[in-house]
Design an enzyme around this catalytic site. Structure first.
Site, PDB file in Angstrom:
ATOM      1  N   PHE A 152       0.811  -1.230   0.000  1.00 16.48           N
ATOM      2  CA  PHE A 152       0.000   0.000   0.000  1.00 16.48           C
ATOM      3  C   PHE A 152       0.843   1.277   0.000  1.00 16.48           C
ATOM      4  O   PHE A 152       0.347   2.339  -0.356  1.00 16.48           O
ATOM      5  CB  PHE A 152      -0.954   0.020   1.210  1.00 16.48           C
ATOM      6  CG  PHE A 152      -0.300   0.434   2.506  1.00 16.48           C
ATOM      7  CD1 PHE A 152      -0.086   1.787   2.788  1.00 16.48           C
ATOM      8  CD2 PHE A 152       0.101  -0.502   3.443  1.00 16.48           C
ATOM      9  CE1 PHE A 152       0.524   2.171   3.988  1.00 16.48           C
ATOM     10  CE2 PHE A 152       0.704  -0.127   4.629  1.00 16.48           C
ATOM     11  CZ  PHE A 152       0.920   1.214   4.898  1.00 16.48           C
ATOM     12  N   LYS A 176      -1.266  -6.567  -9.767  1.00 16.28           N
ATOM     13  CA  LYS A 176      -2.277  -6.729  -8.710  1.00 16.28           C
ATOM     14  C   LYS A 176      -1.880  -5.719  -7.630  1.00 16.28           C
ATOM     15  O   LYS A 176      -1.015  -5.972  -6.802  1.00 16.28           O
ATOM     16  CB  LYS A 176      -2.222  -8.160  -8.163  1.00 16.28           C
ATOM     17  CG  LYS A 176      -3.495  -8.652  -7.489  1.00 16.28           C
ATOM     18  CD  LYS A 176      -3.952  -7.835  -6.301  1.00 16.28           C
ATOM     19  CE  LYS A 176      -3.192  -8.120  -5.030  1.00 16.28           C
ATOM     20  NZ  LYS A 176      -3.573  -7.168  -3.930  1.00 16.28           N
ATOM     21  N   GLU A 179      -5.062  -3.714  -2.337  1.00 17.40           N
ATOM     22  CA  GLU A 179      -6.494  -3.401  -2.285  1.00 17.40           C
ATOM     23  C   GLU A 179      -6.770  -2.151  -1.451  1.00 17.40           C
ATOM     24  O   GLU A 179      -7.862  -1.590  -1.506  1.00 17.40           O
ATOM     25  CB  GLU A 179      -7.290  -4.610  -1.767  1.00 17.40           C
ATOM     26  CG  GLU A 179      -6.979  -5.069  -0.344  1.00 17.40           C
ATOM     27  CD  GLU A 179      -5.735  -5.956  -0.229  1.00 17.40           C
ATOM     28  OE1 GLU A 179      -4.853  -5.895  -1.106  1.00 17.40           O
ATOM     29  OE2 GLU A 179      -5.656  -6.707   0.767  1.00 17.40           O
ATOM     30  N   SER A 229       4.838  -7.127   3.383  1.00 18.68           N
ATOM     31  CA  SER A 229       5.347  -7.498   4.713  1.00 18.68           C
ATOM     32  C   SER A 229       6.099  -8.834   4.652  1.00 18.68           C
ATOM     33  O   SER A 229       5.869  -9.658   3.753  1.00 18.68           O
ATOM     34  CB  SER A 229       4.165  -7.602   5.682  1.00 18.68           C
ATOM     35  OG  SER A 229       3.275  -8.586   5.202  1.00 18.68           O
ATOM     36  N   CYS A 284       9.593   1.521   3.605  1.00 20.79           N
ATOM     37  CA  CYS A 284      10.447   0.386   3.967  1.00 20.79           C
ATOM     38  C   CYS A 284      11.872   0.847   4.229  1.00 20.79           C
ATOM     39  O   CYS A 284      12.684   0.086   4.739  1.00 20.79           O
ATOM     40  CB  CYS A 284      10.416  -0.683   2.892  1.00 20.79           C
ATOM     41  SG  CYS A 284      11.180  -0.119   1.379  1.00 20.79           S
ATOM     42  N   GLU A 385       8.960  -4.413  13.329  1.00 17.65           N
ATOM     43  CA  GLU A 385       8.651  -3.339  12.373  1.00 17.65           C
ATOM     44  C   GLU A 385       7.387  -2.625  12.837  1.00 17.65           C
ATOM     45  O   GLU A 385       6.341  -3.261  13.015  1.00 17.65           O
ATOM     46  CB  GLU A 385       8.437  -3.917  10.966  1.00 17.65           C
ATOM     47  CG  GLU A 385       8.088  -2.820   9.969  1.00 17.65           C
ATOM     48  CD  GLU A 385       7.957  -3.304   8.537  1.00 17.65           C
ATOM     49  OE1 GLU A 385       7.310  -4.342   8.300  1.00 17.65           O
ATOM     50  OE2 GLU A 385       8.486  -2.608   7.643  1.00 17.65           O
TER      51      GLU A 385
HETATM   52  P1  NAD Z   1       1.067  -6.742   2.921  1.00 18.23           P
HETATM   53  O1  NAD Z   1       2.062  -7.830   2.993  1.00 18.23           O
HETATM   54  O2  NAD Z   1      -0.037  -6.730   3.896  1.00 18.23           O
HETATM   55  O3  NAD Z   1       0.365  -6.719   1.475  1.00 18.23           O
HETATM   56  C1  NAD Z   1       1.116  -6.679   0.288  1.00 18.23           C
HETATM   57  C2  NAD Z   1       0.343  -7.385  -0.825  1.00 18.23           C
HETATM   58  O4  NAD Z   1       0.153  -8.745  -0.474  1.00 18.23           O
HETATM   59  C3  NAD Z   1      -1.034  -6.794  -1.101  1.00 18.23           C
HETATM   60  O5  NAD Z   1      -1.190  -6.684  -2.493  1.00 18.23           O
HETATM   61  C4  NAD Z   1      -1.993  -7.808  -0.495  1.00 18.23           C
HETATM   62  O6  NAD Z   1      -3.187  -7.913  -1.239  1.00 18.23           O
HETATM   63  C5  NAD Z   1      -1.217  -9.105  -0.575  1.00 18.23           C
HETATM   64  N1  NAD Z   1      -1.514  -9.998   0.560  1.00 18.23           N
HETATM   65  C6  NAD Z   1      -1.650  -9.639   1.858  1.00 18.23           C
HETATM   66  N2  NAD Z   1      -1.879 -10.725   2.625  1.00 18.23           N
HETATM   67  C7  NAD Z   1      -1.877 -11.797   1.791  1.00 18.23           C
HETATM   68  C8  NAD Z   1      -2.044 -13.198   1.989  1.00 18.23           C
HETATM   69  N3  NAD Z   1      -2.278 -13.713   3.189  1.00 18.23           N
HETATM   70  N4  NAD Z   1      -1.990 -14.005   0.913  1.00 18.23           N
HETATM   71  C9  NAD Z   1      -1.757 -13.501  -0.322  1.00 18.23           C
HETATM   72  N5  NAD Z   1      -1.588 -12.182  -0.559  1.00 18.23           N
HETATM   73  C10 NAD Z   1      -1.640 -11.338   0.473  1.00 18.23           C
HETATM   74  O7  NAD Z   1       1.910  -5.374   2.978  1.00 18.23           O
HETATM   75  P2  NAD Z   1       1.372  -3.871   3.103  1.00 18.23           P
HETATM   76  O8  NAD Z   1       0.821  -3.648   4.469  1.00 18.23           O
HETATM   77  O9  NAD Z   1       0.557  -3.525   1.921  1.00 18.23           O
HETATM   78  O10 NAD Z   1       2.747  -3.055   2.957  1.00 18.23           O
HETATM   79  C11 NAD Z   1       3.582  -2.726   4.033  1.00 18.23           C
HETATM   80  C12 NAD Z   1       4.743  -3.683   4.135  1.00 18.23           C
HETATM   81  O11 NAD Z   1       5.490  -3.673   2.926  1.00 18.23           O
HETATM   82  C13 NAD Z   1       5.742  -3.300   5.226  1.00 18.23           C
HETATM   83  O12 NAD Z   1       6.139  -4.453   5.905  1.00 18.23           O
HETATM   84  C14 NAD Z   1       6.904  -2.699   4.447  1.00 18.23           C
HETATM   85  O13 NAD Z   1       8.159  -2.784   5.083  1.00 18.23           O
HETATM   86  C15 NAD Z   1       6.876  -3.532   3.208  1.00 18.23           C
HETATM   87  N6  NAD Z   1       7.558  -2.876   2.110  1.00 18.23           N
HETATM   88  C16 NAD Z   1       8.785  -3.340   1.776  1.00 18.23           C
HETATM   89  C17 NAD Z   1       9.489  -2.728   0.753  1.00 18.23           C
HETATM   90  C18 NAD Z   1      10.858  -3.209   0.386  1.00 18.23           C
HETATM   91  O14 NAD Z   1      11.396  -2.726  -0.601  1.00 18.23           O
HETATM   92  N7  NAD Z   1      11.455  -4.122   1.126  1.00 18.23           N
HETATM   93  C19 NAD Z   1       8.927  -1.648   0.068  1.00 18.23           C
HETATM   94  C20 NAD Z   1       7.653  -1.206   0.455  1.00 18.23           C
HETATM   95  C21 NAD Z   1       6.971  -1.837   1.471  1.00 18.23           C
END
Ligand code: NAD
Length: 492
Positions: A152, A176, A179, A229, A284, A385
């Protein structure tokens, strides 16, 4: 009757209403206004997008690279033309300030620019006479259908760490988006449509777990890029790899800044505050822990507390605002609970940003900058985190202790050092176990022409996003060994 717009998908060159039975509201985190409804598309719609992309691949891979990048040149121009509008959309749905949204889109466009160099970047290698009269060459070919699953916090930029390279290399693609923030990609796909990519080359499917699982399991998907994450990164990495796919997954972070006593304290404080509180800490590459070494403790602590207290918090669209809200109420509650956990573990609340009153935005998900002092290095708050505007202060006596602390972290996304000493900087660069290193830099975000690195539980895979790593990721190498009869004149 509801006037809230339900977002369509973009499949095979057409906008199509989803048949989803479940929807989520897209909510402006500063005002709580409902902006749209996003469908949680079923697996059948992902299947349609994959079939369209697989069919488009047949001729897209035969389109010469210099022709493929013409679409990217057009896209770059359209992104420039609609720059303000896209940035505004990012702020509306994600909450960051307009300046931060513009910064994000600038990096997205830079990646398009770099991918326009694919006719050179995609070249292989060759050697004549590997044995007498025998030549050998390595060529790069696209994989097929690839997909990105985004987080997000950078709805505009992150898909562009991958997408321009995937397309320029001759793959077809599915996005994708998260959401929570699907509106930015709607805007960007309107530009893809104007760019005139052949149908099926680039597709957009909104959704959540069901859509993701359909991508992970489909035999025609060859490569997956994920950013989000760590628990989800691990899940996606293992399931996609078990299905034989190429996969790169960027995960969470807990980024330390080390401040040595010889650092320029005025500059260090300003940079540290921007790193910890910029994008409301939802980056991140946000600093989450500041480790002061020796005499740096007092000067840095006083200055950073002052900076945190005076930061202007509000709606990211308003002039002069330096920090917006966090993404949603669940996130706000989780962050406030973690702050309390830090206090319960014995940390001192140097600046408490919980439950602020942001006039005119009482329904927004605001937390002001928060600083916890004397944080226990082995405690939960120092290792988890938080993903909010919270900085933990730890004090140590030597740089060796500070580097040891950096290296015990589960994560390895970024580590930064503030100093005037070249020797200390070199030691840190050499020994710190993190993929992105900053020396007197607070957000060590690699430019589009370097890979966005990341180590340990911040990254699963081997090739990263952006630049040459992306070209490697989106191509497979083929080696050809050739011998031709030396008496070629016999053939005529
Ligand atoms: P998230 O993991 O909740 O969601 C990311 C994506 O995964 C979304 O598109 C979501 O629909 C999908 N998703 C979530 N749960 C799922 C599941 N159980 N099964 C399948 N798909 C699933 O992450 P977020 O809250 O959107 O983003 C924040 C996180 O992203 C933080 O931990 C941040 O550190 C990390 N991040 C990392 C970087 C990097 O370069 N390392 C960059 C940006 C964000």
């Amino acid at each position: 009757m509801s006037t809230i717009n339900t977002l369509p998908n973009y499949i095979n060159g057409q906008w199509c209403a989803s048949s989803a039975t479940e929807h989520l509201e897209v909510i402006n985190p500063a005002t709580a206004e409902v902006l749209a409804r996003v469908p949680l598309s079923p697996a059948t719609e992902v299947e349609q997008a994959i079939q369209a992309a697989a069919e488009a691949f047949v001729s897209w891979r035969r389109t010469p690279p210099p022709e493929r990048v013409q679409y990217l040149f057009k896209l770059k121009n359209l992104l420039e033309e609609h720059f303000e509008d896209i940035a505004r959309t990012i702020t509306l749905e994600c909450g960051k300030t307009l300046a931060e949204s513009k910064g994000e889109m600038r990096r997205a466009i830079e990646n398009v620019e770099i991918a326009c160099g694919i006719p050179i970047m995609m070249q292989g290698t060759n050697l004549e006479d590997v044995a007498k009269g025998i030549d050998e060459m390595m060529i790069r070919q696209p994989l097929g259908v690839a997909a990105v699953i985004g987080p997000f916090n950078f709805p505009g930029m992150i898909p562009f760490w991958f997408l321009p390279y995937a397309l320029a290399c001759g793959n077809t693609y599915i996005v994708k988006p998260s959401e929570k923030v699907p509106l930015t990609m709607q805007k960007i796909f309107q530009l893809f449509e104007k760019t005139g990519f052949p149908k099926g080359v680039v597709n957009l499917v909104n959704g959540a777990k069901e859509a993701v699982d359909a991508i992970l399991d489909h035999p025609k998907i060859r490569a997956i890029s994920f950013v989000g994450s760590t628990p989800v990164a691990k899940y996606i990495y293992s399931r996609a790899a078990a299905n034989g796919k190429r996969v790169q997954c960027q995960g969470g972070a807990k980024n330390p800044l080390i401040v040595l006593p010889d650092a320029d304290m005025e500059m260090t404080t300003r940079i540290a505050a921007d790193s910890a509180f910029g994008c409301a800490g939802q980056r991140c590459l946000a600093a989450s822990v500041a480790v002061t070494v020796g005499k740096a403790r007092h000067t840095f602590t006083e200055a950073i507390a002052e900076t945190a207290k005076t930061r202007i918090v509000g709606n990211g669209l308003d002039q002069g605002v330096e920090m917006g809200p966090v993404i949603n109420t669940q996130s706000k509650v989780r962050i406030e609970e973690l702050i309390q956990k830090g206090a319960d573990e014995g940390a001192t609340m140097l600046v408490d940003g919980r439950a602020p009153n942001i006039s005119g935005y009482e329904k927004g998900n605001f937390i002001r900058p928060t600083i916890l002092q004397n944080v226990e290095p082995t405690g939960e708050i120092a290792r988890t985190e938080i993903f909010g505007p919270v900085l933990s202060l730890i004090h140590l006596d030597t740089i060796e202790q500070a580097i040891a602390l950096v290296n015990t972290s589960q994560f390895g996304n970024m580590a930064c050092l503030f100093t005037n000493s070249g020797a200390a900087a070199r030691k840190f660069r050499y020994e710190a176990e993190a993929g992105n290193i900053g020396i007197n830099i607070g957000v060590a975000a690699p430019m589009a022409f370097f890979p966005f690195s990341g180590w340990k539980d911040s990254f699963f895979g081997d090739l990263h996003g952006q630049s040459h790593h992306a070209v490697e990721f989106f191509t497979q190498t083929k080696v050809v060994v050739e011998r031709w009869p030396s008496d070629w004149s016999r053939q005529f």
